[in-house]
Design an enzyme around this catalytic site. Structure first.
Site, PDB file in Angstrom:
ATOM      1  N   TRP A 208      87.439  43.928 -37.073  1.00  0.00           N
ATOM      2  CA  TRP A 208      87.550  42.503 -37.412  1.00  0.00           C
ATOM      3  C   TRP A 208      88.580  41.810 -36.539  1.00  0.00           C
ATOM      4  O   TRP A 208      88.387  40.667 -36.123  1.00  0.00           O
ATOM      5  CB  TRP A 208      87.846  42.321 -38.908  1.00  0.00           C
ATOM      6  CG  TRP A 208      86.756  42.883 -39.757  1.00  0.00           C
ATOM      7  CD1 TRP A 208      86.832  43.943 -40.616  1.00  0.00           C
ATOM      8  CD2 TRP A 208      85.386  42.456 -39.804  1.00  0.00           C
ATOM      9  NE1 TRP A 208      85.607  44.186 -41.191  1.00  0.00           N
ATOM     10  CE2 TRP A 208      84.717  43.298 -40.711  1.00  0.00           C
ATOM     11  CE3 TRP A 208      84.653  41.447 -39.162  1.00  0.00           C
ATOM     12  CZ2 TRP A 208      83.343  43.164 -41.006  1.00  0.00           C
ATOM     13  CZ3 TRP A 208      83.291  41.301 -39.450  1.00  0.00           C
ATOM     14  CH2 TRP A 208      82.655  42.155 -40.356  1.00  0.00           C
TER      15      TRP A 208
ATOM     16  N   ASP B 189      94.064  37.542 -41.634  1.00  0.00           N
ATOM     17  CA  ASP B 189      92.752  37.756 -42.244  1.00  0.00           C
ATOM     18  C   ASP B 189      92.979  38.717 -43.407  1.00  0.00           C
ATOM     19  O   ASP B 189      93.200  39.904 -43.210  1.00  0.00           O
ATOM     20  CB  ASP B 189      91.808  38.360 -41.191  1.00  0.00           C
ATOM     21  CG  ASP B 189      90.439  38.714 -41.763  1.00  0.00           C
ATOM     22  OD1 ASP B 189      90.230  38.539 -42.992  1.00  0.00           O
ATOM     23  OD2 ASP B 189      89.568  39.151 -40.979  1.00  0.00           O
TER      24      ASP B 189
ATOM     25  N   LYS C  28      84.727  40.255 -50.851  1.00  0.00           N
ATOM     26  CA  LYS C  28      85.367  41.563 -51.004  1.00  0.00           C
ATOM     27  C   LYS C  28      86.128  41.610 -52.333  1.00  0.00           C
ATOM     28  O   LYS C  28      85.863  42.435 -53.170  1.00  0.00           O
ATOM     29  CB  LYS C  28      86.325  41.849 -49.848  1.00  0.00           C
ATOM     30  CG  LYS C  28      85.750  41.598 -48.453  1.00  0.00           C
ATOM     31  CD  LYS C  28      84.689  42.603 -48.051  1.00  0.00           C
ATOM     32  CE  LYS C  28      83.865  42.185 -46.844  1.00  0.00           C
ATOM     33  NZ  LYS C  28      84.591  42.002 -45.616  1.00  0.00           N
TER      34      LYS C  28
HETATM   35  C1  LIG Z   1      84.113  41.504 -44.239  1.00  0.00           C
HETATM   36  C2  LIG Z   1      85.238  41.076 -43.371  1.00  0.00           C
HETATM   37  C3  LIG Z   1      85.084  40.022 -42.450  1.00  0.00           C
HETATM   38  C4  LIG Z   1      83.788  39.298 -42.237  1.00  0.00           C
HETATM   39  O1  LIG Z   1      83.540  38.456 -43.286  1.00  0.00           O
HETATM   40  P1  LIG Z   1      82.270  37.457 -43.295  1.00  0.00           P
HETATM   41  O2  LIG Z   1      82.556  36.670 -44.525  1.00  0.00           O
HETATM   42  O3  LIG Z   1      81.061  38.310 -43.368  1.00  0.00           O
HETATM   43  O4  LIG Z   1      82.326  36.639 -42.063  1.00  0.00           O
HETATM   44  C5  LIG Z   1      86.188  39.657 -41.708  1.00  0.00           C
HETATM   45  N1  LIG Z   1      87.373  40.284 -41.840  1.00  0.00           N
HETATM   46  C6  LIG Z   1      87.546  41.304 -42.708  1.00  0.00           C
HETATM   47  C7  LIG Z   1      88.877  41.957 -42.824  1.00  0.00           C
HETATM   48  C8  LIG Z   1      86.487  41.727 -43.501  1.00  0.00           C
HETATM   49  O5  LIG Z   1      86.654  42.740 -44.365  1.00  0.00           O
END
Ligand SMILES: *Cc1c(COP(=O)(O)O)cnc(C)c1O
Length: 362
Positions: free
Chosen positions: A104, A173, A197
């Site tokens: 990511w 993030d 998540k």
């Molecule tokens: C799942 C995830 C993403 C991507 O998320 P989307 O909502 O599918 O764009 C980005 N960063 C992390 C840490 C993730 O776990």
């Protein structure tokens, strides 16, 4: 557990608290006495106003955010944030620091580079297959912001504490660990989290942004890609993802009223991860893939002696009511995602299954 449900270890979309799902079900046809479903009411109605305002207020209370922070809801997932962050904050002749701790982070870096922005990757754990969180990083003194991924969903690593950035705003993030533990927000300029998540259904990204970051947003950007569009309209410049925001509101209520806040949530999460890592470390059959000092409390990644056994493990686990244990397709192996909504009972059941599986196949 309800007998027709399984223990869900999916990485995302992932488990939601059963209390939240029940409440959605109970109020689905007649939301708040409106005679309509939450999926039918106007986003310009008092019903939805109450939902989004309560979601924001509860988020602020849970994270101890003062009024210099805005809580926004933006569509496009965490992935759109990879592109919006450099677009909104990195001007010509400016540079930002990124730490690369996995898939990511790599994607976030790529989205800045696509736009021709100047960024520096000041630390990376790629040399050991992203199995650890780099330490003692020297950040650039002229960085406009520093970007990290607080929890690496695929590799199963997590920042145990956040780096000292010498006053440079930290951007994180937190898609896969937001609301899993308390932390001090004062270093942060922006925090973002795809909801699917740990805090809600797919379709929305929570963005927490400090007021002074908004001053950097250039005028000449498309409205939908500017943070100021969302901050000035309470995330309702256009129709927001109403249902997803509503579920986030209920999850925040569950965190406050049922769990009792993030200290309590963190205790439960520590206990779950301890039980699972102890089982992994108790012999040679299971092998954790993350370095012990960098292990994630949310995504526990491990391998079995060979791939055939891993396949059988995932299949037999599901037959025993334990779902979602396959590792990400890019890395293989096994992964148990034990987000907030995954109970201690779920983890204990998984550990029992792991012991039995080892006895039969070890
Ligand atoms: C799942 C995830 C993403 C991507 O998320 P989307 O909502 O599918 O764009 C980005 N960063 C992390 C840490 C993730 O776990």
């Amino acid at each position: 557990m309800k007998e027709d449900r399984i223990y869900n270890f999916n990485a995302g979309p992932a488990a939601l608290p059963i209390d939240v799902l029940e409440e959605i079900k109970d109020s689905f046809l007649n939301f708040g006495g409106s005679g309509m479903s939450i999926t039918e009411v106007s986003h310009r109605s008092r019903w939805f106003d109450d939902v989004i305002n309560d979601a924001v207020d509860r988020t602020k209370r849970l994270l101890n955010l003062d009024d210099t922070f805005h809580v926004l809801f933006i569509q496009g997932g965490a992935s759109l944030q990879f592109c919006m962050i450099p677009m909104n904050f990195l001007g010509k002749d400016e540079s930002a620091d990124y730490v690369n701790t996995g898939t990511w982070s790599t994607k976030a870096i790529k989205e800045a580079e696509i736009q021709g922005k100047t960024i520096k990757v000041v630390a990376s754990s790629e040399d050991h297959n992203f199995s650890y969180i780099p330490k003692n990083i020297t950040f650039s003194s002229d960085a406009v912001f520093i970007h990290i991924t607080s929890n690496n969903t695929i590799k199963g690593t997590q920042w145990a504490s956040f780096p000292d950035t010498n006053g440079v705003p930290l951007i994180a993030d937190m898609s896969s660990d937001i609301m899993s533990r308390p932390f001090r927000v004062d270093k942060f300029g922006l925090i973002y989290a795809g909801a699917q998540k740990n805090i809600g259904p797919a379709g929305v990204c929570m963005v927490i942004i400090k007021e002074d970051m908004l001053n950097k947003v250039p005028d000449k950007l498309p409205s939908m890609l500017k943070y100021t569009t969302y901050s000035s309209k309470n995330s309702m410049f256009n129709t927001p993802p109403c249902f997803s925001v509503y579920v986030i509101q209920l999850v925040m209520k569950w965190l406050e009223e049922t769990i009792g806040g993030l200290e309590k949530m963190a205790e439960i999460n520590q206990k779950k991860s301890r039980i699972l890592y102890e089982a992994i470390d108790s012999g040679d059959f299971y092998n954790g893939t993350a370095r012990p000092d960098s292990r994630s409390l949310m995504n526990v990644t491990f391998r079995l002696p060979d791939e055939a056994l891993e396949k059988r493990f995932v299949e037999q686990a599901l037959e025993n009511g334990l779902g979602g244990l396959k590792g990400h397709r890019s890395v293989g192996g096994c992964r148990a995602s034990i987000y907030n909504a995954t109970s201690i009972a779920a983890v204990e059941t998984l550990v029992d299954f792991m012991k039995t599986f080892e006895q039969k196949n070890g």
